[in-house]
Design a protein around this motif. Sequence first.
Motif, PDB file in Angstrom:
ATOM      1  N   VAL A  73     -34.046 -49.364 108.366  1.00  0.00           N
ATOM      2  CA  VAL A  73     -33.679 -50.730 107.980  1.00  0.00           C
ATOM      3  C   VAL A  73     -32.179 -50.798 107.725  1.00  0.00           C
ATOM      4  CG1 VAL A  73     -34.070 -52.591 106.324  1.00  0.00           C
ATOM      5  CG2 VAL A  73     -35.942 -51.037 106.896  1.00  0.00           C
ATOM      6  N   THR A  74     -31.546 -51.818 108.290  1.00  0.00           N
ATOM      7  CA  THR A  74     -30.139 -52.103 108.030  1.00  0.00           C
ATOM      8  C   THR A  74     -30.061 -53.483 107.393  1.00  0.00           C
ATOM      9  OG1 THR A  74     -29.541 -50.842 109.991  1.00  0.00           O
ATOM     10  CG2 THR A  74     -27.853 -52.282 109.067  1.00  0.00           C
ATOM     11  N   ARG A 100     -32.440 -55.939 109.618  1.00  0.00           N
ATOM     12  CA  ARG A 100     -32.763 -55.546 110.986  1.00  0.00           C
ATOM     13  C   ARG A 100     -33.485 -54.221 110.850  1.00  0.00           C
ATOM     14  NH1 ARG A 100     -32.777 -55.955 115.963  1.00  0.00           N
ATOM     15  NH2 ARG A 100     -32.038 -54.471 117.489  1.00  0.00           N
ATOM     16  N   TYR A 101     -34.665 -54.135 111.438  1.00  0.00           N
ATOM     17  CA  TYR A 101     -35.445 -52.923 111.261  1.00  0.00           C
ATOM     18  C   TYR A 101     -36.040 -52.439 112.580  1.00  0.00           C
ATOM     19  CZ  TYR A 101     -39.302 -56.298 110.987  1.00  0.00           C
ATOM     20  OH  TYR A 101     -40.183 -57.326 111.243  1.00  0.00           O
ATOM     21  N   GLN A 102     -36.244 -51.133 112.619  1.00  0.00           N
ATOM     22  CA  GLN A 102     -36.830 -50.489 113.784  1.00  0.00           C
ATOM     23  C   GLN A 102     -37.934 -49.552 113.312  1.00  0.00           C
ATOM     24  OE1 GLN A 102     -33.297 -48.539 115.279  1.00  0.00           O
ATOM     25  NE2 GLN A 102     -33.179 -49.991 116.969  1.00  0.00           N
ATOM     26  N   LEU A 103     -39.064 -49.611 113.988  1.00  0.00           N
ATOM     27  CA  LEU A 103     -40.158 -48.690 113.747  1.00  0.00           C
ATOM     28  C   LEU A 103     -40.110 -47.662 114.866  1.00  0.00           C
ATOM     29  CD1 LEU A 103     -42.596 -48.097 111.911  1.00  0.00           C
ATOM     30  CD2 LEU A 103     -43.991 -49.412 113.518  1.00  0.00           C
ATOM     31  N   ILE A 104     -39.900 -46.407 114.498  1.00  0.00           N
ATOM     32  CA  ILE A 104     -39.694 -45.353 115.480  1.00  0.00           C
ATOM     33  C   ILE A 104     -40.833 -44.344 115.381  1.00  0.00           C
ATOM     34  CG2 ILE A 104     -38.128 -43.506 116.211  1.00  0.00           C
ATOM     35  CD1 ILE A 104     -35.871 -45.171 114.853  1.00  0.00           C
ATOM     36  N   SER A 105     -41.425 -44.017 116.510  1.00  0.00           N
ATOM     37  CA  SER A 105     -42.479 -43.008 116.569  1.00  0.00           C
ATOM     38  C   SER A 105     -41.851 -41.639 116.337  1.00  0.00           C
ATOM     39  CB  SER A 105     -43.170 -43.048 117.928  1.00  0.00           C
ATOM     40  OG  SER A 105     -44.034 -41.935 118.073  1.00  0.00           O
ATOM     41  N   THR A 106     -42.388 -40.871 115.406  1.00  0.00           N
ATOM     42  CA  THR A 106     -41.843 -39.542 115.140  1.00  0.00           C
ATOM     43  C   THR A 106     -42.211 -38.561 116.260  1.00  0.00           C
ATOM     44  OG1 THR A 106     -43.752 -39.004 113.763  1.00  0.00           O
ATOM     45  CG2 THR A 106     -41.768 -39.797 112.641  1.00  0.00           C
ATOM     46  N   ALA A 107     -43.282 -38.822 116.961  1.00  0.00           N
ATOM     47  CA  ALA A 107     -43.711 -37.920 118.031  1.00  0.00           C
ATOM     48  C   ALA A 107     -42.801 -38.016 119.255  1.00  0.00           C
ATOM     49  CB  ALA A 107     -45.161 -38.232 118.428  1.00  0.00           C
ATOM     50  N   THR A 108     -42.423 -39.237 119.633  1.00  0.00           N
ATOM     51  CA  THR A 108     -41.652 -39.432 120.864  1.00  0.00           C
ATOM     52  C   THR A 108     -40.201 -39.824 120.618  1.00  0.00           C
ATOM     53  OG1 THR A 108     -42.247 -41.773 121.018  1.00  0.00           O
ATOM     54  CG2 THR A 108     -43.744 -40.179 122.073  1.00  0.00           C
ATOM     55  N   ALA A 115     -37.135 -55.653 115.081  1.00  0.00           N
ATOM     56  CA  ALA A 115     -37.167 -57.069 114.706  1.00  0.00           C
ATOM     57  C   ALA A 115     -36.203 -57.313 113.536  1.00  0.00           C
ATOM     58  CB  ALA A 115     -38.584 -57.484 114.323  1.00  0.00           C
ATOM     59  N   THR A 116     -36.131 -58.564 113.126  1.00  0.00           N
ATOM     60  CA  THR A 116     -35.320 -58.939 111.975  1.00  0.00           C
ATOM     61  C   THR A 116     -36.153 -59.781 111.019  1.00  0.00           C
ATOM     62  OG1 THR A 116     -34.499 -60.933 113.066  1.00  0.00           O
ATOM     63  CG2 THR A 116     -33.148 -58.948 113.266  1.00  0.00           C
ATOM     64  N   ALA A 117     -35.738 -59.780 109.773  1.00  0.00           N
ATOM     65  CA  ALA A 117     -36.367 -60.610 108.750  1.00  0.00           C
ATOM     66  C   ALA A 117     -35.258 -61.062 107.812  1.00  0.00           C
ATOM     67  CB  ALA A 117     -37.420 -59.816 107.982  1.00  0.00           C
TER      68      ALA A 117
END
Length: 162
Positions: A73-74, A100-108, A115-117
Motif C-alpha cells: 500500500v502506498t 494505491r494498493y497491489q495484491l501480489i502472489s507470493t508464489a509467482t 486498485a485505489t481507494a
Amino acid sequence: MNRFIAPILLVMMLPACGLQPLYSGGSKGAVAATLGTISVVAIEGKNGWLMRNALNDRLGTQNNVSTQFRLVVTLDDRISGFGVRADDTVTRERRTLRARYQLISTATGETVLAATAGSDAGIDVVSSEYATIAGENSALENLTQKVADQIVTRLSIYARGE
C-alpha cells in the motif's frame, strides 16, 4: 389482499436474482480463508502505521497460516485549505487520504490485483491551534478506517472470484 400478494411475490423472486452473501461460511468460508493469508507490508509514516493496523484488524491474518499474498500500500495524505476569510485566513480544511494498493502472489510474484481507494473529510480551523491539530488527527484516524474498509471489500470481492 393485493397488498399481501406483492411482497410475497417479491420475496419469492429474490433467490432468482443470483445474489449470494460475500462472507458465506463465516470464518471458515473461502473469502475469510483467503483474507487470512494476506500479509500487509509495512507502510511508511504515522498514517501508514494506522492503515496497516486497520488492515490487519480487518483481514484477520493468522500467524500459523502460510502467507499466499502480500499487500503493498502506498498512501497519499494531503491537507488543503479551502475556506478563506477576507483577511486570507483559512477557516476550513479538507484532508484527503488516497491509497494505491497491489495484491501480489507470493508464489509467482505476479500482481493479481491493483486498485485505489480514498476518502476525504472536512476540518474546521478554529482559533486554538491545538484543537485544529486534534481535528486533523481525528480526521486521519477516521479516513484510515474508511479507506481500509474499501480495500478489504475489494480484496473480498477478488477472493470470492478466485
